[in-house]
Design a protein around this motif. Sequence first.
Motif, PDB file in Angstrom:
ATOM      1  N   CYS A 442       0.864  -1.232   0.008  1.00 27.92           N
ATOM      2  CA  CYS A 442      -0.007   0.007  -0.001  1.00 27.92           C
ATOM      3  C   CYS A 442       1.050   1.366  -0.039  1.00 27.92           C
ATOM      4  CB  CYS A 442      -0.649   0.014   1.114  1.00 27.92           C
ATOM      5  SG  CYS A 442      -1.838   1.630   1.489  1.00 27.92           S
ATOM      6  N   CYS A 445       0.522   3.159   3.625  1.00 30.64           N
ATOM      7  CA  CYS A 445       0.755   2.531   5.071  1.00 30.64           C
ATOM      8  C   CYS A 445       1.910   1.186   5.061  1.00 30.64           C
ATOM      9  CB  CYS A 445      -0.398   2.026   5.675  1.00 30.64           C
ATOM     10  SG  CYS A 445      -0.885   0.496   5.087  1.00 30.64           S
ATOM     11  N   CYS A 460      -5.775  -2.519   0.076  1.00 32.05           N
ATOM     12  CA  CYS A 460      -5.207  -2.475   1.080  1.00 32.05           C
ATOM     13  C   CYS A 460      -5.776  -3.196   2.426  1.00 32.05           C
ATOM     14  CB  CYS A 460      -4.564  -0.977   1.509  1.00 32.05           C
ATOM     15  SG  CYS A 460      -4.121  -1.040   3.350  1.00 32.05           S
ATOM     16  N   CYS A 465      -5.170   1.613   8.051  1.00 26.48           N
ATOM     17  CA  CYS A 465      -4.296   2.595   7.176  1.00 26.48           C
ATOM     18  C   CYS A 465      -4.941   3.974   7.226  1.00 26.48           C
ATOM     19  CB  CYS A 465      -4.601   1.797   5.743  1.00 26.48           C
ATOM     20  SG  CYS A 465      -3.739   3.007   4.281  1.00 26.48           S
TER      21      CYS A 465
HETATM   22 ZN    ZN Z   1      -2.771   1.103   3.341  1.00 26.14          ZN
END
Ligand code: ZN
Length: 705
Positions: A442, A445, A460, A465
């Motif tokens: 991702c 994050c 993700c 996140c």
């Molecule tokens: Zn993420």
Amino acid sequence: MPKGSGKLPGNVVPEINVDSISSEEEAEQAVVQLREAIQYHDYRYYTLNNPVISDVKYDKLMSQLQQLEKTYPKLQDPNSPTQRVGGAPLQEFESFEHPAPMQSILSIREESELKTFVETAEKVLAKDETDKYVAEPKYDGASIELVYENGELTVAATRGDGQRGDDITKNARTIKEIPLKLIHPEDSEDSKNKVAPKYPDNLVVRGEIYMKKDEFNAFNKERKQNGEELFANPRNAAAGSLRQLDPSITAQRPLHVFIYQALGLEDQFNTHYEVLQALQEWGFKVNLEETKTCADFEELRTYHQNMEDKRENLNYEIDGVVFKVNDLEKRKELGRRTRNPRWAVAYKFKAQRETTKLLDILVQVGRTGKLTPVAVLDQVNIAGVEVTRASLHNQSEIDSKDIRIGDQVLVERAGDVIPQVVKPIKDVRTGNERCFEMPRDCPVCGTEVVMSEDKKQTHCPNPNCPAQLVGSLTHFASRNAMNIEGLGDKVAEKLVEEGLVEGIADLYELRVEDLVELEKFAEKSAENLIGEIEGSKKASFSNFLYALGISQVGEHVAKLLAKEYANLEALRGASKEDLEGIEGIGPEIATQVKGFFEAKENLEMLKELENIGLKLTNEFAQIKNRPLDGLTFVFTGELEDWTRDEAKDLVEKAGGRATSAVSSKTDYVVAGDNPGSKMAEVENRGIPVMGNNEFRDFLDLNNLI
Ligand SMILES: [Zn+2]
């Protein structure tokens, strides 16, 4: 109909007492009257936008007709208005050969080309005529051909390759603006204003099926919420809806039609405009509002200009205008070129497509955690709008179109939809272009992303996140999830912004003091919110599963999982194959669920949630005896004793299934007040119907209340 005339022709609201009908003969008479009446009211409503009876009266006519067709099955008819709900699905479409080729019209984009068209036409047209041409919008939808025999719809077909199309008759019957039976002008009450003769025994008309822009946007929004793939534009949505093998799906799509052509009426009519008027009188939806007759080049040019100005404000997509010579005899004199007639031309608007360079591909993470590739474009003006970004949808789309960074690409803009990359221009590649791969992690994050097998969905899986935390929180708190009242978008944003919440579990650590420090947070509402959060610990297991916001796990799937697995521990131990073994759960969903429980962050979050003392109850596990196992219910209308959700819950807790669409699998329909259009299908299929009180007795009988 003139208001207050007080005179309704006999067939407008036939006086029929269905219960007193005792012979098939009587029934047949009544059925004919009812169909004629309904057909007339459909015409008033859908074609003229001018209904003359209330919905209640209309529904009564419809239910009388349904009752008779059910009692006397011999009287059933594929063109009965009761058949609008669709029929049995097809295996494949049959091919249909058009009575005459559906050929295209010459497209032009320049004024000089319009001039040439006018000069050619005026070699045979009389100088002083004022309505030499008919100007119509050029709809951006899906072409359709309709065949009527003795006034009854017998075939509907797509354009196909122009010679042969697909027979989509069953689907067309579900589109309310398509008349199943034609109207004889003399049948209607204001026939003195009508000019058209009766329709011919064999009639072939052509037009365009389209989706209105606002309905398209709502439709796409709903698909997004359901995790379904979006349509790029209203044209694709209309064409896709028309080519469904299951007509009941087409029946649910908001489709409309404009009819703009009829074949072989030269003997009955002098001009195209008269044909259009007659088509409307026979019951077709014709866009006479935007259709104009024009005298010369100047008027045609003005019409084109006006329509282009109006384009954005119309509720349907058009991509140009069509000019046709009005006089049908003169058309014959003008004849045709090899590919298209000389008497018509399509004057397109400024291109909604342009080419530009694809500079880069960015990856955005949405609130649901979905990763979307976005094209960064060398700024380009497309029909008056500066475009620098375009949607690329997903990896699968990029791969199948072979789009590479550095490519010259064709970009299309349509209405309110984000511009789309149509295709790369492969001929001008230099060899320096680069292929694109979705990142493994991702971009926000760093968590490893999960991609579906068909490469159409990437997301993700980390609910903490930051890109999706606010969305996750509001979803977690929503009514059918943990039902934490007072935790909406604004509050969630604030909590994340102030760093008070870095993950879902942090919600349960919040104190009143933390909240009152936030701007505009009164002590009372802070206390309420903390109370709500505390109370949510006792949520049901299925609501909790839904609250986690696992991709593709909506309320229904959450319940399927809760029925199969007693608790989180059991679900976590399930393999992908185990999950796929559950009816209603396919490989896509199984992958997402498995992926969710494999992500380290999620396991940590679940552990934190367990530590704060969630007291989840599995409502399905509690009921050992599940009396409604295997039964499918459809709820419609308003019940007195329960809301729709409460009633569904009762059924599902007892092992039953609640679906929204009536199908061959439906065992019972529970119908409250104002049950709506589903009832037609219900009666057709002869499904037992319970009202509020019968449903209460039924539940009582099964010890469910
Ligand atoms: Zn993420």
